[in-house]
Design a protein around this motif. Structure first.
Motif, PDB file in Angstrom:
ATOM      1  N   PRO A   1     -59.989  11.325  43.827  1.00 36.56           N
ATOM      2  CA  PRO A   1     -59.770  11.762  45.210  1.00 36.56           C
ATOM      3  C   PRO A   1     -60.945  12.595  45.700  1.00 36.56           C
ATOM      4  O   PRO A   1     -61.859  12.929  44.947  1.00 36.56           O
TER       5      PRO A   1
ATOM      6  N   CYS B   1     -56.872  12.945  33.096  1.00 38.37           N
ATOM      7  CA  CYS B   1     -56.174  11.659  33.260  1.00 38.37           C
ATOM      8  C   CYS B   1     -56.227  10.844  31.969  1.00 38.37           C
ATOM      9  O   CYS B   1     -55.235  10.233  31.570  1.00 38.37           O
TER      10      CYS B   1
ATOM     11  N   ASP C   1     -47.830  14.121  37.902  1.00 41.74           N
ATOM     12  CA  ASP C   1     -48.415  12.788  38.049  1.00 41.74           C
ATOM     13  C   ASP C   1     -49.778  12.879  38.731  1.00 41.74           C
ATOM     14  O   ASP C   1     -50.714  12.175  38.367  1.00 41.74           O
ATOM     15  N   ASP C   2     -49.863  13.743  39.722  1.00 43.19           N
ATOM     16  CA  ASP C   2     -51.128  13.955  40.416  1.00 43.19           C
ATOM     17  C   ASP C   2     -51.774  15.220  39.857  1.00 43.19           C
ATOM     18  O   ASP C   2     -51.393  16.346  40.205  1.00 43.19           O
TER      19      ASP C   2
ATOM     20  N   THR D   1     -54.527  16.556  40.437  1.00 44.72           N
ATOM     21  CA  THR D   1     -55.296  17.387  41.371  1.00 44.72           C
ATOM     22  C   THR D   1     -54.452  18.561  41.892  1.00 44.72           C
ATOM     23  O   THR D   1     -55.001  19.504  42.460  1.00 44.72           O
ATOM     24  N   LYS D   2     -53.141  18.518  41.672  1.00 40.06           N
ATOM     25  CA  LYS D   2     -52.288  19.658  42.054  1.00 40.06           C
ATOM     26  C   LYS D   2     -52.692  20.921  41.311  1.00 40.06           C
ATOM     27  O   LYS D   2     -52.435  22.031  41.769  1.00 40.06           O
TER      28      LYS D   2
END
Length: 934
Positions: free
Chosen positions: A748, A762, A793-794, A796-797
């Protein structure tokens, strides 16, 4: 009589009807399947048919079910089914209904019959003794050393005659005095089980188990210290070189053993090839022994090719005596004896042995390392697998190619290798043919035939066994076998302590260090480095690597030399390259931290070229030719770049994140190249050596020092990605999926410095459960099962990103240099007079005298210790600042909140740079600092 009447008298076989489709499975396999069910599922299965009822009511089954579920001290309720039902909190009225089992005819099982027989047989007929283990009375230390130690077993009388335990360790007296204390139980379950002494003794007399539980407690001295006063180590076994290790570092070495009739220890070789003595206080024990490398019939040895971990599949002691012993020809039978109260059995290093209790027994045993078996113990902890297989299985552990090498390189009788057609992967072991061995002589009474008739199939000699060491495997970077008695760091500390504390043994310790550590190879490198930089040659005191770190480190008079080998060449290059880039940044900005980091004197690459060691200096910039030939770097690099600096290291970590654990890093053809760094030696001691003697004021002083210096570290400018050789290279990160296709990880719009971090996470997340399972014991299964739900799951949080006024994405988390390993062995302290240090600033202390300057410590009570340096930046990386706080809080502060508060007051930096109050108090757990710390 009519046919119908005959048929009526015949008993119908229930098996086919009672098992249905399961009838094709042998009873042993069905029982094994039932072992994996829960008690409630077994109870339900018992309702399926009469045959399932019989199989589901076997006591050995309920014993396994119970032991796999018990939590806390175990209390036996008269039967294992009742015990299991009690653990399941089944009401008593239902338990009473289970007390009278139903009876069925028409079903027979040889497997169940044998098991039932083993549960109820008596061993009164096992008291025979052919006398082929020598019995000795008064043995001098000199005679024991020459005739038995390291050579053959012996049964010794009189060593325990003066022990109080001869009178006080009767079973009823132990119950009376220690009845409410819990002791550890030995059994096949992986769970650690204990029982109160009174409960265990009650179990001893009630049980009818196939393989009874027995007390086998290595912590009995901690549980009941007075037991240690009831016996002493016999004079023949006083030397124990593991004594230099303290507390938890020392491997288990002494055990209290209490067991009923039919219990015992199945076939095994003692851990780490140590020797052992076992003294019996009451009862009788039956012993069987085989020489090293002669695997008993019915025993299967597995040796893991990655780390050398040795596992043994063996029948229980009783089962072996009943089912396998009768199959042996006279010449294949083991060396045997019956041990009586007061007698001591000595088992030399590497000997197979099996013990069966003929009646209730109490014994004490200790394993030890002495001058005779020291090299074997070091060999057992060396990396690789072949030497471990040969030590336990003999030449049967070798494959065809290894045996061919043996034929070419050794003088031997071809007939001795009659099993050359066997490969190492054929796990079943044949009984070897007896061949006369001139090394052993027959005694006058002819009782030691096993010593003089058995050829061991290979030479149990340290020079012979060391031939099978894998010279390409490195102790510092190879997988460590879980079967080793101590960890790699403890082993290095053990050898170092012996080197310093037992100078009279240095010749022997050096031999062991060469086997386990390849100390001779690293010494050659050290001497070459010293000669290249015009340093004095290392003295005798400086020959052995020091410390417990992951690389060979040598402390010379004025400098410390570290050779980087952990993880292979590529990992070592990134470790040193990042460290050198860090020192360059530190010097450019003239950070105060520079005064508290050891001065770098030199760095370079040492490598083997046509059998000769050569050195090229390297300051971290560019790529030396010897490294360029290894194809470790991308093509687009600039000569003045830190190609192996922090940006390259982050990309390297990302590539490695998807690899299986313990998979060697690909540095083919580069196994004889090692980076090195030389720093100024710090005077004084590391915090780990001083922790217990520091005052509270000194601890607060240290805490403030760490806060200030960590602040200085985290304020250093972080290298820009625009200056990196990787800035114009698209990092392709592809992950394999089950269907064989590859998929890119989406990146992202996040700050450049965090992109590689997210990609790495990841990749790690893809196989996190498998990696944690392979990690081993420290991580509970219940946590592993929850890890996928715990990680977002994400990912970047985790960055708390926001959009800046110019439209670019930024993170609330600053990306900083991080040490990542500030622990008690990486913080250095120097001694000062209290008058000069009290009330002073930890970062600017005044040296009291020249005595302190050279690190001499005469134990003066008026000395104070002040922090001076942070050491070992080879694990340096970049990322979240909070990552550096975790090891400090856990390892240095030991969770002390007042010290942590003092640290934060000195640190004075935020862990988040925007909307801190909102993030800390917000509802999204992924944004909380506590979540990031976990």
């Amino acid at each position: 009589m009519e046919i119908s009447q005959v048929e009526a008298l015949e008993i119908k076989d229930r098996r086919a009807e009672g098992l249905g489709n399961l009838q094709v499975l042998p009873d042993e396999l069905i029982c094994s399947i039932l072992d994996n069910l829960t008690p409630r599922d077994v109870a339900r299965s018992a309702c399926a048919s009469s045959v399932m009822y019989i199989l589901c009511n076997e006591e050995p089954l309920w014993m396994n079910l119970c032991l796999n579920r018990v939590n806390g001290p175990l209390q036996y309720k008269g039967s294992w089914k009742k015990t299991a039902l009690d653990l399941e909190n089944v009401p008593e009225e239902y338990q009473e209904r289970c007390g009278k089992p139903l009876q069925f005819n028409g079903f027979s099982s040889l497997f169940l019959y044998k098991r039932l027989y083993r549960c109820h047989t008596t061993l009164s007929g096992f008291n025979f003794d052919d006398g082929n283990v020598e019995r000795k009375g008064d043995v001098s230390l000199e005679e024991f050393s020459q005739e038995y130690d390291g050579r053959k077993p012996v049964l010794l009388a009189g060593l325990a005659d003066t022990w109080p335990a001869r009178n006080t360790w009767a079973i009823d007296q132990l119950s009376l005095k220690y009845g409410d204390l819990a002791f550890r139980i030995s059994q096949s379950s992986s769970k650690k089980i204990s029982m109160k002494m009174k409960d265990y003794i009650s179990y001893m007399y009630l049980q009818h188990d196939e393989d009874p539980l027995y007390i086998f407690d290595d912590k009995f001295g901690e549980t009941a210290p007075s037991l240690l006063k009831d016996y002493n180590v016999p004079h023949l076994f006083q030397e124990d070189l593991f004594e230099v290790l303290d507390g938890e570092q020392r491997p288990p070495f002494r055990w209290l053993i209490i067991g009923p009739e039919r219990s015992g220890a199945s076939w095994h070789v003692d851990p780490a090839l140590t020797s052992a003595w076992n003294t019996l206080l009451c009862g009788r024990k039956r012993w069987a022994l085989y020489p090293p490398g002669r695997v008993p019939l019915g025993v299967t040895v597995h040796v893991n090719e990655d780390d050398g971990d040795v596992t043994i599949d063996t029948p229980s002691s009783l089962q072996w005596w009943l089912d396998f012993y009768p199959l042996l020809a006279d010449e294949d039978k083991p060396i045997e004896c019956t041990q009586l109260p007061g007698e001591t059995v000595f088992v030399p290093s590497g000997w197979w042995h099996c013990v069966l209790n003929l009646e209730p027994t109490v014994a004490v045993t200790q394993n030890f390392v002495n001058s005779k078996n020291f090299e074997y113990v070091c060999l057992d902890m060396a990396p690789g697998y072949r030497h471990k297989g040969v030590c336990r299985v003999g030449l049967l552990a070798l494959d065809d190619s290894s045996l061919e090498d043996l034929k070419m390189n050794m003088d031997y009788d071809k007939d001795d290798l009659s099993y050359a057609d066997l490969t190492r992967k054929e796990k079943r072991i044949r009984v070897q043919e007896p061949i006369a061995d001139p090394r052993y002589t027959t005694t006058a009474n002819g009782v030691s035939k096993s010593y003089d008739l058995w050829k061991q199939g290979f030479s149990y000699d340290i020079k012979f066994l060391a031939m099978y060491l894998d010279k390409e495997r490195n102790h510092y970077s190879s997988p460590w076998s879980s079967s080793n008695s101590i960890g790699p760091r403890e082993m290095r500390e053990w050898l170092s302590n012996l080197w310093v504390g037992r100078p009279e043994l240095r010749e022997l310790v050096w031999k062991g260090a060469c086997i386990a550590l390849q100390a001779d190879k690293w010494l050659d490198c050290l001497e070459e480095i010293c000669a290249f930089h015009n340093f004095p040659s290392p003295t005798a005191d400086e020959k052995l690597p020091v410390g417990t770190g992951s690389n060979p480190v040598y402390l010379l008079a004025d400098c410390a030399i570290k050779i980087l080998v952990e993880g292979g060449l590529e990992a070592a290059m990134y470790a040193l390259g990042t460290e050198l880039e860090f020192y360059s940044v530190l010097s450019k900005v003239n950070s105060p931290l520079k005064n508290h980091v050891p001065e770098v004197l030199a760095s370079g690459i040492i490598y083997l070229d046509n059998g000769a060691l050569k050195i090229v200096p390297w300051d971290g910039k560019g790529v030396p030719i010897v490294i360029g030939n290894c194809n470790l770097i991308l093509e687009n690099w600039k000569e003045d770049d830190f190609v192996f600096g922090v940006w390259g290291k982050k990309h390297f970590e990302c590539r490695q994140a998807g690899m299986p654990m313990n998979e060697p890093i690909n540095s083919a053809g580069c196994t004889s190249i090692w980076p090195f760094i030389i720093t100024r030696r710090c005077k004084g001691k590391i915090f780990a050596q001083l922790r217990d003697m520091l005052s509270w004021e000194e601890m607060l002083n240290l805490t403030s020092f760490l806060g200030e210096q960590l602040r200085n570290l985290h304020l250093l400018p972080y290298p820009s990605s625009k200056n990196s050789s990787f800035s114009d290279i698209e990092l392709k990160v592809k992950l394999p999926f089950a269907d064989g296709y590859m998929e890119d990880i989406p990146t992202p719009e996040i700050p450049e410095e965090w992109k590689v971090f997210i990609r790495t996470l990841c990749r790690r997340k893809m196989n996190v459960t498998n990696r944690l399972e392979n990690w081993g014991d420290p991580i509970p299964r219940t946590l592993i099962e929850k890890v996928d739900d715990y990680i977002p799951d994400d990912l970047t949080k985790l960055l708390n990103t926001f959009q800046a006024e110019n439209g670019t994405n930024k993170s609330c988390k600053p990306c900083s240099w991080i040490h990542s390993d500030i622990m008690d062995d990486n913080v250095h302290m120097e001694p000062y007079r209290i008058s000069t240090c009290s009330g002073g600033n930890a970062s600017d202390p005044c040296l009291a005298d020249n005595d302190c300057a050279v690190g001499n410590d005469h134990g003066d009570v008026d000395k104070s210790w002040c922090p001076s340096h942070i050491l070992d930046f080879s694990n340096l990386s970049s990322g979240d600042r909070i990552y550096d706080v975790i090891p400090i809080y856990l390892d240095i502060f030991r969770g002390d909140s007042s010290l942590f508060k003092q640290f934060l007051e000195s640190y004075r930096l935020p862990f988040l740079t925007r909307n801190q109050e909102e993030v800390i108090d917000g509802g999204d757990r992924f944004e909380r600092l506590s979540y990031h710390a976990m």
